[in-house]
Design a protein around this motif. Structure first.
Motif, PDB file in Angstrom:
ATOM      1  N   GLY A   1      91.173  37.608  62.536  1.00  0.00           N
ATOM      2  CA  GLY A   1      91.152  39.069  62.429  1.00  0.00           C
ATOM      3  C   GLY A   1      89.888  39.548  61.752  1.00  0.00           C
ATOM      4  O   GLY A   1      88.780  39.139  62.113  1.00  0.00           O
ATOM      5  N   GLU A   2      90.048  40.402  60.748  1.00  0.00           N
ATOM      6  CA  GLU A   2      88.906  40.941  60.019  1.00  0.00           C
ATOM      7  C   GLU A   2      88.361  39.966  58.978  1.00  0.00           C
ATOM      8  O   GLU A   2      87.429  40.305  58.244  1.00  0.00           O
ATOM      9  N   LEU A   3      88.919  38.748  58.928  1.00  0.00           N
ATOM     10  CA  LEU A   3      88.469  37.736  57.973  1.00  0.00           C
ATOM     11  C   LEU A   3      87.697  36.603  58.646  1.00  0.00           C
ATOM     12  O   LEU A   3      87.434  35.571  58.023  1.00  0.00           O
ATOM     13  N   VAL A   4      87.301  36.789  59.902  1.00  0.00           N
ATOM     14  CA  VAL A   4      86.481  35.794  60.595  1.00  0.00           C
ATOM     15  C   VAL A   4      85.177  35.639  59.821  1.00  0.00           C
ATOM     16  O   VAL A   4      84.540  36.624  59.443  1.00  0.00           O
ATOM     17  N   GLY A   5      84.778  34.401  59.553  1.00  0.00           N
ATOM     18  CA  GLY A   5      83.542  34.121  58.826  1.00  0.00           C
ATOM     19  C   GLY A   5      83.728  33.985  57.321  1.00  0.00           C
ATOM     20  O   GLY A   5      82.763  33.746  56.596  1.00  0.00           O
ATOM     21  N   LEU A   6      84.965  34.122  56.841  1.00  0.00           N
ATOM     22  CA  LEU A   6      85.238  33.996  55.407  1.00  0.00           C
ATOM     23  C   LEU A   6      84.869  32.605  54.901  1.00  0.00           C
ATOM     24  O   LEU A   6      85.185  31.596  55.531  1.00  0.00           O
ATOM     25  N   ALA A   7      84.195  32.549  53.765  1.00  0.00           N
ATOM     26  CA  ALA A   7      83.884  31.291  53.075  1.00  0.00           C
ATOM     27  C   ALA A   7      84.140  31.537  51.593  1.00  0.00           C
ATOM     28  O   ALA A   7      83.982  32.665  51.114  1.00  0.00           O
ATOM     29  N   GLY A   8      84.547  30.506  50.865  1.00  0.00           N
ATOM     30  CA  GLY A   8      84.728  30.722  49.437  1.00  0.00           C
ATOM     31  C   GLY A   8      85.474  29.625  48.730  1.00  0.00           C
ATOM     32  O   GLY A   8      85.812  28.591  49.298  1.00  0.00           O
ATOM     33  N   LYS A   9      85.714  29.892  47.454  1.00  0.00           N
ATOM     34  CA  LYS A   9      86.395  28.957  46.563  1.00  0.00           C
ATOM     35  C   LYS A   9      87.333  29.760  45.674  1.00  0.00           C
ATOM     36  O   LYS A   9      87.079  30.932  45.375  1.00  0.00           O
TER      37      LYS A   9
END
Length: 181
Positions: free
Chosen positions: A151-159
């Motif tokens: 959805g609108e979180l495509v490309g999310l990266a993190g910790k």
């Protein structure tokens, strides 16, 4: 970046059918800094690191069968979380655990899918956990699985950092996400 844990007193990290706690820490603040190697592709452009904080409740359900042997017990658990704050939503996950005969020494790995909104952006993403305790000294890593955002979180990266204080759970998600189109 690693953050020091202060005054960690481990009351228990156990496995098996009788275990209902994911991680119980009494007294002071437990902080595990978690780091994710983000792909170069995910960090192209003018992405800015953002932060999401809040609280969550977790319900852990031991799953049979547990495997006991000399020196260790292997267990399996499912868990459900309800997130509040910058993440509004729920998650479902699976955990594998290993407890030892040495008090305060154990390990776990887990995968959970978070569904809801992250600072108003709707979708889902997957978190990968890995944690060990050696005689009460905790090391934990929780990373966003690359390319798991929908959805609108495509490309999310993190910790993510999980904080457990006085029996209450909170989170701090450091993340990057391409601007909405």
């Amino acid at each position: 970046m690693t953050m020091a844990m202060r005054s960690l007193i481990v009351r228990g990290f156990a496995v098996g059918l009788a275990v209902t706690a994911f991680l119980v820490v009494s007294g002071s603040l437990a902080r595990a800094q978690l780091q994710s190697p983000a792909s170069a592709e995910a960090h192209k452009g003018a992405e800015v690191t953002k932060q999401a904080t809040g609280t969550f409740e977790v319900k852990v359900n031991p799953e049979p069968p547990e495997d006991k042997a000399e020196g260790s017990t292997l267990g399996r658990m499912s868990f459900d979380k309800q997130f509040h704050g910058d993440i509004q939503g729920t998650s479902k996950g699976q955990m594998l655990t290993a407890g030892t005969d040495v008090k305060g020494s154990a390990g776990y790995v887990a995968i959970e899918r978070v569904t809801g909104t992250l600072n108003g952006r709707k979708g889902s993403f997957v978190l990968q956990h890995s944690g060990t305790m050696s005689k009460g000294a905790l090391q934990m890593s929780i990373n966003v699985v690359p390319d798991s955002g929908t959805g609108e979180l495509v490309g999310l990266a993190g910790k993510m950092t999980i904080i457990i204080a006085d029996g209450k759970h909170s989170y701090d998600l450091e993340y990057s996400l391409p601007e909405a189109h």
